[in-house]
Design a protein around this motif. Structure first.
Motif, PDB file in Angstrom:
ATOM      1  N   VAL A 294       0.854  -1.183   0.000  1.00 50.12           N
ATOM      2  CA  VAL A 294       0.000   0.000   0.000  1.00 50.12           C
ATOM      3  C   VAL A 294       0.888   1.230   0.000  1.00 50.12           C
ATOM      4  O   VAL A 294       1.807   1.341   0.811  1.00 50.12           O
ATOM      5  N   HIS A 295       0.605   2.136  -0.900  1.00 56.23           N
ATOM      6  CA  HIS A 295       1.348   3.387  -0.998  1.00 56.23           C
ATOM      7  C   HIS A 295       0.409   4.520  -0.609  1.00 56.23           C
ATOM      8  O   HIS A 295      -0.675   4.665  -1.194  1.00 56.23           O
ATOM      9  N   LEU A 296       0.814   5.300   0.406  1.00 57.57           N
ATOM     10  CA  LEU A 296      -0.014   6.398   0.907  1.00 57.57           C
ATOM     11  C   LEU A 296       0.637   7.725   0.558  1.00 57.57           C
ATOM     12  O   LEU A 296       1.814   7.935   0.816  1.00 57.57           O
ATOM     13  N   VAL A 297      -0.166   8.628  -0.002  1.00 60.92           N
ATOM     14  CA  VAL A 297       0.330   9.953  -0.359  1.00 60.92           C
ATOM     15  C   VAL A 297      -0.552  11.005   0.287  1.00 60.92           C
ATOM     16  O   VAL A 297      -1.768  11.036   0.039  1.00 60.92           O
ATOM     17  N   GLU A 298       0.085  11.862   1.110  1.00 63.25           N
ATOM     18  CA  GLU A 298      -0.639  12.937   1.788  1.00 63.25           C
ATOM     19  C   GLU A 298      -0.539  14.235   1.000  1.00 63.25           C
ATOM     20  O   GLU A 298       0.439  14.447   0.265  1.00 63.25           O
ATOM     21  N   SER A 299      -1.507  15.103   1.210  1.00 61.03           N
ATOM     22  CA  SER A 299      -1.475  16.440   0.626  1.00 61.03           C
ATOM     23  C   SER A 299      -2.253  17.385   1.525  1.00 61.03           C
ATOM     24  O   SER A 299      -3.066  16.948   2.344  1.00 61.03           O
ATOM     25  N   GLY A 300      -1.977  18.687   1.373  1.00 62.13           N
ATOM     26  CA  GLY A 300      -2.772  19.691   2.064  1.00 62.13           C
ATOM     27  C   GLY A 300      -2.106  20.387   3.231  1.00 62.13           C
ATOM     28  O   GLY A 300      -2.701  21.265   3.845  1.00 62.13           O
ATOM     29  N   GLY A 301      -0.889  20.031   3.554  1.00 66.84           N
ATOM     30  CA  GLY A 301      -0.209  20.709   4.644  1.00 66.84           C
ATOM     31  C   GLY A 301       0.189  22.127   4.257  1.00 66.84           C
ATOM     32  O   GLY A 301       0.031  22.548   3.115  1.00 66.84           O
ATOM     33  N   GLY A 302       0.686  22.869   5.243  1.00 67.33           N
ATOM     34  CA  GLY A 302       1.125  24.226   4.957  1.00 67.33           C
ATOM     35  C   GLY A 302       1.199  25.078   6.195  1.00 67.33           C
ATOM     36  O   GLY A 302       1.183  24.570   7.323  1.00 67.33           O
ATOM     37  N   LEU A 303       1.278  26.381   5.969  1.00 61.29           N
ATOM     38  CA  LEU A 303       1.377  27.365   7.044  1.00 61.29           C
ATOM     39  C   LEU A 303       0.046  28.107   7.159  1.00 61.29           C
ATOM     40  O   LEU A 303      -0.486  28.592   6.147  1.00 61.29           O
ATOM     41  N   VAL A 304      -0.463  28.205   8.377  1.00 65.65           N
ATOM     42  CA  VAL A 304      -1.715  28.914   8.605  1.00 65.65           C
ATOM     43  C   VAL A 304      -1.636  29.623   9.946  1.00 65.65           C
ATOM     44  O   VAL A 304      -0.902  29.192  10.847  1.00 65.65           O
ATOM     45  N   GLN A 305      -2.369  30.713  10.080  1.00 66.16           N
ATOM     46  CA  GLN A 305      -2.373  31.467  11.330  1.00 66.16           C
ATOM     47  C   GLN A 305      -3.221  30.766  12.385  1.00 66.16           C
ATOM     48  O   GLN A 305      -4.134  29.995  12.046  1.00 66.16           O
ATOM     49  N   PRO A 306      -2.944  31.035  13.643  1.00 65.98           N
ATOM     50  CA  PRO A 306      -3.792  30.469  14.712  1.00 65.98           C
ATOM     51  C   PRO A 306      -5.257  30.837  14.494  1.00 65.98           C
ATOM     52  O   PRO A 306      -5.571  31.955  14.106  1.00 65.98           O
ATOM     53  N   GLY A 307      -6.118  29.848  14.734  1.00 68.16           N
ATOM     54  CA  GLY A 307      -7.545  30.040  14.496  1.00 68.16           C
ATOM     55  C   GLY A 307      -7.989  29.657  13.106  1.00 68.16           C
ATOM     56  O   GLY A 307      -9.198  29.577  12.835  1.00 68.16           O
ATOM     57  N   GLY A 308      -7.041  29.416  12.234  1.00 71.28           N
ATOM     58  CA  GLY A 308      -7.354  29.075  10.856  1.00 71.28           C
ATOM     59  C   GLY A 308      -7.682  27.608  10.667  1.00 71.28           C
ATOM     60  O   GLY A 308      -7.780  26.827  11.639  1.00 71.28           O
ATOM     61  N   SER A 309      -7.843  27.222   9.410  1.00 75.80           N
ATOM     62  CA  SER A 309      -8.222  25.857   9.056  1.00 75.80           C
ATOM     63  C   SER A 309      -7.308  25.305   7.975  1.00 75.80           C
ATOM     64  O   SER A 309      -6.764  26.058   7.170  1.00 75.80           O
ATOM     65  N   LEU A 310      -7.171  23.990   7.992  1.00 74.20           N
ATOM     66  CA  LEU A 310      -6.467  23.261   6.947  1.00 74.20           C
ATOM     67  C   LEU A 310      -7.184  21.952   6.720  1.00 74.20           C
ATOM     68  O   LEU A 310      -7.818  21.412   7.641  1.00 74.20           O
ATOM     69  N   ARG A 311      -7.037  21.423   5.518  1.00 75.82           N
ATOM     70  CA  ARG A 311      -7.638  20.144   5.184  1.00 75.82           C
ATOM     71  C   ARG A 311      -6.543  19.246   4.614  1.00 75.82           C
ATOM     72  O   ARG A 311      -5.934  19.587   3.599  1.00 75.82           O
ATOM     73  N   LEU A 312      -6.316  18.128   5.283  1.00 73.12           N
ATOM     74  CA  LEU A 312      -5.347  17.147   4.813  1.00 73.12           C
ATOM     75  C   LEU A 312      -6.074  16.002   4.112  1.00 73.12           C
ATOM     76  O   LEU A 312      -7.133  15.577   4.562  1.00 73.12           O
ATOM     77  N   SER A 313      -5.465  15.520   3.045  1.00 70.79           N
ATOM     78  CA  SER A 313      -6.018  14.373   2.335  1.00 70.79           C
ATOM     79  C   SER A 313      -4.948  13.322   2.148  1.00 70.79           C
ATOM     80  O   SER A 313      -3.757  13.640   2.071  1.00 70.79           O
TER      81      SER A 313
END
Length: 121
Positions: free
Chosen positions: A2-21
């Motif tokens: 099984v090969h797993l590939v993540e995406s969606g990381g980054g830099l965000v300010q406190p209180g913000g949102s991110l979505r990882l896939s």
């Protein structure tokens, strides 16, 4: 395998949102639990959230009410929606999947390479 590939990381300010896939690919019989762990340089890898093929979820106390894990079994994907982010959420986030490579093989844990999430103003 099984090969797993993540995406969606980054830099965000406190209180913000991110979505990882994370998408699982390769040759395997079936996948049960998928989820996310995270690690910082000074700590061991820790559970963030997991979800079974039957959609049962488990969350670390530190993220309950802020993070939501979901999956699409047909697409072998798992997603982590992160809201109200805090500086202490800064870490490398790893996707994980518990899978059977073939019908009669043992269940095996697989890991992605990780994606950096940084919460900073």
């Amino acid at each position: 395998q099984v090969h797993l590939v993540e995406s969606g990381g980054g830099l965000v300010q406190p209180g913000g949102s991110l979505r990882l896939s994370c998408v699982a690919s390769g040759s395997f019989y079936r996948i049960d639990t998928m989820g996310w762990y995270r690690q910082t340089p000074d700590k061991a890898r820790e559970l963030v959230a997991t979800i079974t093929s039957g959609s049962n979820t488990n969350y670390a106390d530190s993220v309950k009410g802020r993070f939501t894990v979901s999956r699409e079994n047909a697409k072998n994907t798992v997603t982590l929606q992160m809201n109200s982010l805090k500086p202490e959420d800064t870490a490398v986030y790893y996707c994980t999947a518990n899978a059977q490579p073939s019908r009669f093989s043992a269940w095996t844990n697989y890991w992605g390479q990780g994606t950096q999430v940084t919460i900073s103003s």
